[in-house]
Design a protein around this motif. Structure first.
Motif, PDB file in Angstrom:
ATOM      1  N   GLU A 103       0.865  -1.178   0.000  1.00 47.33           N
ATOM      2  CA  GLU A 103       0.000   0.000   0.000  1.00 47.33           C
ATOM      3  C   GLU A 103       0.900   1.226   0.000  1.00 47.33           C
ATOM      4  N   THR A 104       0.438   2.275  -0.637  1.00 51.37           N
ATOM      5  CA  THR A 104       1.252   3.481  -0.827  1.00 51.37           C
ATOM      6  C   THR A 104       0.471   4.692  -0.356  1.00 51.37           C
ATOM      7  N   ARG A 105       1.206   5.673   0.143  1.00 53.65           N
ATOM      8  CA  ARG A 105       0.606   6.973   0.454  1.00 53.65           C
ATOM      9  C   ARG A 105       1.523   8.052  -0.096  1.00 53.65           C
ATOM     10  N   THR A 106       0.964   9.232  -0.338  1.00 55.83           N
ATOM     11  CA  THR A 106       1.718  10.316  -0.975  1.00 55.83           C
ATOM     12  C   THR A 106       1.426  11.645  -0.290  1.00 55.83           C
ATOM     13  N   ARG A 107       2.241  12.617  -0.626  1.00 52.53           N
ATOM     14  CA  ARG A 107       1.983  14.011  -0.227  1.00 52.53           C
ATOM     15  C   ARG A 107       2.533  14.905  -1.316  1.00 52.53           C
ATOM     16  N   GLN A 108       1.985  16.084  -1.437  1.00 50.93           N
ATOM     17  CA  GLN A 108       2.342  17.014  -2.505  1.00 50.93           C
ATOM     18  C   GLN A 108       3.379  18.030  -2.006  1.00 50.93           C
ATOM     19  N   SER A 126       5.841   3.416   0.546  1.00 52.85           N
ATOM     20  CA  SER A 126       5.063   2.182   0.455  1.00 52.85           C
ATOM     21  C   SER A 126       5.404   1.296   1.635  1.00 52.85           C
ATOM     22  N   ARG A 127       4.467   0.454   1.998  1.00 59.63           N
ATOM     23  CA  ARG A 127       4.720  -0.514   3.052  1.00 59.63           C
ATOM     24  C   ARG A 127       4.009  -1.818   2.726  1.00 59.63           C
ATOM     25  N   ARG A 128       4.508  -2.865   3.288  1.00 57.36           N
ATOM     26  CA  ARG A 128       3.944  -4.192   3.094  1.00 57.36           C
ATOM     27  C   ARG A 128       2.628  -4.276   3.866  1.00 57.36           C
TER      28      ARG A 128
END
Length: 174
Positions: A103-108, A126-128
């Motif tokens: 799963e991935t998360r982002t920021r601008q 990203s993390r498992r």
């Protein structure tokens, strides 16, 4: 300029010039760790090892500012927004059929730094994760492999690749 009864071309380190029609003298800077000042409360150059920020000297720059080593000044750093929520846990673009995924998360980037030499913090990670559905409804079961370490290594390599791809597309879009 006058300093202790002596005439000088300029004031020594830690002092600034006070000029008036009837006097020219040097006064001490009142700012801690200041090497040269404009007035008693505004530093223009700090002593070695300190960074100049808004007329004051600091051991490290305040939050949101980055040290510029060439001039020993604090400049506006890269500002990033908040992290998004973690994305859907998936593997090979599927949300089922595997025990583990990513799963991935982002920021601008909200504000680019004043100079390109100041790096921005990570904008994607990203993390498992454990997949919600190990078996896809109505689908074939994926065969199990015996080498778990190899699977984990492959999963981490894919995470890094996915992370690199995201960073490349995000930077290209800016």
């Amino acid at each position: 300029m006058r300093q202790y009864g002596e005439c000088l071309n300029s004031c020594p380190s830690g002092y600034y010039g006070l000029r008036a029609p009837d006097m020219n003298r040097c006064s001490r800077c009142r700012i801690e760790n200041c090497d040269s000042c404009f007035s008693r409360d505004f530093c223009t150059k700090c002593k070695p090892g300190f960074y100049l920020y808004r007329g004051r000297c600091f051991g490290e720059c305040p939050d949101g500012f980055a040290p510029l080593e060439e001039t020993m000044e604090c400049v506006e750093g890269c500002e990033v927004g908040p992290w998004s929520e973690w994305g859907t846990c998936s593997r090979n673009n599927k949300t089922c059929g595997f025990k583990w995924g990513l799963e991935t998360r982002t920021r601008q980037i909200v504000k680019k730094p004043a100079k390109d030499t100041i790096p921005c913090p990570t904008i994607a990670e990203s993390r498992r994760c454990k997949m919600a559905l190990r078996h896809c409804p109505g689908g074939k079961r994926t065969p199990k492999t015996k080498d778990k370490r190899k699977k984990k290594k492959n999963l981490m390599e894919r995470a890094q690749k996915q992370h690199s791809l995201f960073l490349g597309t995000d930077r290209a879009g800016q």
